[in-house]
Scaffold this motif. Sequence first.
Motif, PDB file in Angstrom:
ATOM      1  N   GLY A 173       0.814  -1.214   0.000  1.00 20.97           N
ATOM      2  CA  GLY A 173       0.000   0.000   0.000  1.00 20.97           C
ATOM      3  C   GLY A 173       0.843   1.256   0.000  1.00 20.97           C
ATOM      4  O   GLY A 173       0.542   2.209   0.720  1.00 20.97           O
ATOM      5  N   ILE A 174       1.923   1.245  -0.781  1.00 18.59           N
ATOM      6  CA  ILE A 174       2.823   2.392  -0.837  1.00 18.59           C
ATOM      7  C   ILE A 174       2.885   2.951  -2.257  1.00 18.59           C
ATOM      8  O   ILE A 174       2.463   2.305  -3.211  1.00 18.59           O
ATOM      9  N   SER A 175       3.437   4.130  -2.386  1.00 20.64           N
ATOM     10  CA  SER A 175       3.523   4.818  -3.663  1.00 20.64           C
ATOM     11  C   SER A 175       4.452   4.095  -4.635  1.00 20.64           C
ATOM     12  O   SER A 175       5.608   3.818  -4.317  1.00 20.64           O
ATOM     13  N   GLU A 176       3.919   3.809  -5.809  1.00 14.20           N
ATOM     14  CA  GLU A 176       4.723   3.190  -6.867  1.00 14.20           C
ATOM     15  C   GLU A 176       5.862   4.117  -7.291  1.00 14.20           C
ATOM     16  O   GLU A 176       6.984   3.671  -7.523  1.00 14.20           O
ATOM     17  N   ASN A 177       5.564   5.413  -7.396  1.00  9.02           N
ATOM     18  CA  ASN A 177       6.585   6.379  -7.815  1.00  9.02           C
ATOM     19  C   ASN A 177       7.750   6.419  -6.830  1.00  9.02           C
ATOM     20  O   ASN A 177       8.907   6.478  -7.235  1.00  9.02           O
ATOM     21  N   HIS A 178       7.445   6.408  -5.555  1.00  5.29           N
ATOM     22  CA  HIS A 178       8.515   6.415  -4.545  1.00  5.29           C
ATOM     23  C   HIS A 178       9.300   5.106  -4.601  1.00  5.29           C
ATOM     24  O   HIS A 178      10.527   5.094  -4.479  1.00  5.29           O
ATOM     25  N   LEU A 179       8.597   4.007  -4.806  1.00  8.69           N
ATOM     26  CA  LEU A 179       9.243   2.699  -4.847  1.00  8.69           C
ATOM     27  C   LEU A 179      10.197   2.585  -6.039  1.00  8.69           C
ATOM     28  O   LEU A 179      11.225   1.910  -5.939  1.00  8.69           O
ATOM     29  N   VAL A 180       9.889   3.262  -7.135  1.00  3.97           N
ATOM     30  CA  VAL A 180      10.785   3.260  -8.300  1.00  3.97           C
ATOM     31  C   VAL A 180      12.159   3.787  -7.890  1.00  3.97           C
ATOM     32  O   VAL A 180      13.196   3.225  -8.259  1.00  3.97           O
ATOM     33  N   LYS A 181      12.181   4.857  -7.108  1.00  3.64           N
ATOM     34  CA  LYS A 181      13.449   5.437  -6.642  1.00  3.64           C
ATOM     35  C   LYS A 181      14.194   4.472  -5.723  1.00  3.64           C
ATOM     36  O   LYS A 181      15.412   4.332  -5.799  1.00  3.64           O
ATOM     37  N   VAL A 182      13.459   3.810  -4.861  1.00  2.54           N
ATOM     38  CA  VAL A 182      14.053   2.847  -3.932  1.00  2.54           C
ATOM     39  C   VAL A 182      14.661   1.685  -4.715  1.00  2.54           C
ATOM     40  O   VAL A 182      15.800   1.277  -4.461  1.00  2.54           O
ATOM     41  N   VAL A 183      13.913   1.166  -5.670  1.00  5.69           N
ATOM     42  CA  VAL A 183      14.385   0.047  -6.484  1.00  5.69           C
ATOM     43  C   VAL A 183      15.629   0.447  -7.278  1.00  5.69           C
ATOM     44  O   VAL A 183      16.588  -0.323  -7.381  1.00  5.69           O
ATOM     45  N   HIS A 184      15.625   1.648  -7.814  1.00  4.54           N
ATOM     46  CA  HIS A 184      16.792   2.139  -8.554  1.00  4.54           C
ATOM     47  C   HIS A 184      18.023   2.137  -7.645  1.00  4.54           C
ATOM     48  O   HIS A 184      19.106   1.667  -8.030  1.00  4.54           O
ATOM     49  N   ARG A 185      17.857   2.633  -6.433  1.00  6.43           N
ATOM     50  CA  ARG A 185      18.976   2.691  -5.485  1.00  6.43           C
ATOM     51  C   ARG A 185      19.445   1.283  -5.097  1.00  6.43           C
ATOM     52  O   ARG A 185      20.646   1.017  -5.026  1.00  6.43           O
ATOM     53  N   LEU A 186      18.510   0.371  -4.866  1.00  6.14           N
ATOM     54  CA  LEU A 186      18.873  -1.007  -4.532  1.00  6.14           C
ATOM     55  C   LEU A 186      19.614  -1.673  -5.691  1.00  6.14           C
ATOM     56  O   LEU A 186      20.524  -2.478  -5.475  1.00  6.14           O
ATOM     57  N   GLY A 187      19.238  -1.324  -6.911  1.00  4.91           N
ATOM     58  CA  GLY A 187      19.948  -1.832  -8.083  1.00  4.91           C
ATOM     59  C   GLY A 187      21.371  -1.306  -8.141  1.00  4.91           C
ATOM     60  O   GLY A 187      22.310  -2.045  -8.456  1.00  4.91           O
ATOM     61  N   GLN A 188      21.541  -0.018  -7.820  1.00  6.99           N
ATOM     62  CA  GLN A 188      22.883   0.569  -7.797  1.00  6.99           C
ATOM     63  C   GLN A 188      23.777  -0.138  -6.775  1.00  6.99           C
ATOM     64  O   GLN A 188      24.976  -0.280  -6.994  1.00  6.99           O
ATOM     65  N   GLY A 189      23.193  -0.558  -5.690  1.00  3.04           N
ATOM     66  CA  GLY A 189      23.944  -1.234  -4.640  1.00  3.04           C
ATOM     67  C   GLY A 189      24.109  -2.722  -4.881  1.00  3.04           C
ATOM     68  O   GLY A 189      24.673  -3.422  -4.040  1.00  3.04           O
ATOM     69  N   GLU A 190      23.588  -3.188  -6.002  1.00  2.83           N
ATOM     70  CA  GLU A 190      23.666  -4.601  -6.380  1.00  2.83           C
ATOM     71  C   GLU A 190      23.006  -5.530  -5.358  1.00  2.83           C
ATOM     72  O   GLU A 190      23.438  -6.655  -5.144  1.00  2.83           O
ATOM     73  N   PHE A 191      21.936  -5.016  -4.750  1.00  7.44           N
ATOM     74  CA  PHE A 191      21.125  -5.852  -3.867  1.00  7.44           C
ATOM     75  C   PHE A 191      20.059  -6.570  -4.685  1.00  7.44           C
ATOM     76  O   PHE A 191      19.646  -7.670  -4.342  1.00  7.44           O
ATOM     77  N   ILE A 192      19.592  -5.896  -5.747  1.00  3.91           N
ATOM     78  CA  ILE A 192      18.592  -6.497  -6.631  1.00  3.91           C
ATOM     79  C   ILE A 192      19.045  -6.334  -8.073  1.00  3.91           C
ATOM     80  O   ILE A 192      19.898  -5.513  -8.386  1.00  3.91           O
ATOM     81  N   LYS A 193      18.461  -7.161  -8.924  1.00  3.80           N
ATOM     82  CA  LYS A 193      18.693  -6.983 -10.354  1.00  3.80           C
ATOM     83  C   LYS A 193      17.340  -6.758 -11.011  1.00  3.80           C
ATOM     84  O   LYS A 193      16.316  -7.299 -10.580  1.00  3.80           O
ATOM     85  N   THR A 194      17.349  -5.927 -12.008  1.00  8.38           N
ATOM     86  CA  THR A 194      16.125  -5.612 -12.726  1.00  8.38           C
ATOM     87  C   THR A 194      16.258  -6.124 -14.151  1.00  8.38           C
ATOM     88  O   THR A 194      17.286  -5.927 -14.799  1.00  8.38           O
TER      89      THR A 194
END
Length: 150
Positions: free
Chosen positions: A35-56
């Motif tokens: 139940g959170i903002s998709e737009n905000h989550l995009v930024k979080v996911v981008h940052r997690l990708g930069q840190g190599e915690f997730i892959k997209t």
Amino acid sequence: MRLTLHTDYALRTLLYLGARPEVRVSIREIAHAYGISENHLVKVVHRLGQGEFIKTIRGRGGGLMLARPAEEIRIGTVVRFTEEDMMLVDCDGLSSGGRPCILSPACRLRGVLGEALDAFMGVLDRYTLADILQPTDLARLFPELAKPSS
């Protein structure tokens, strides 16, 4: 210490992805589940990708996945990576653009707070994502996690 919403969402995202490591998940799915903002989550996911915690993975059949096993993702590392300011107090006046605290030359509070922060981070460093990931608990909260992967 209170963690930022960015770090909160980052940890939630990693938990969600860790609950189904073999499945690619969309940002929309995670946002809807919490139940959170998709737009905000995009930024979080981008940052997690930069840190190599997730892959997209883009395109058809794409989505998000953990970039490495949950056993290799330390909670303290995630918090350090996502928190921009770990300073508990601004003795030097740097973040406020102001003057240093008048007590700075003789105050020992900075050392005490530094020790407390080290202890806080030390506890977080002891745990991995796998340690806090309880798929059965998450499946109770999010029924879609209980479905077999396709």
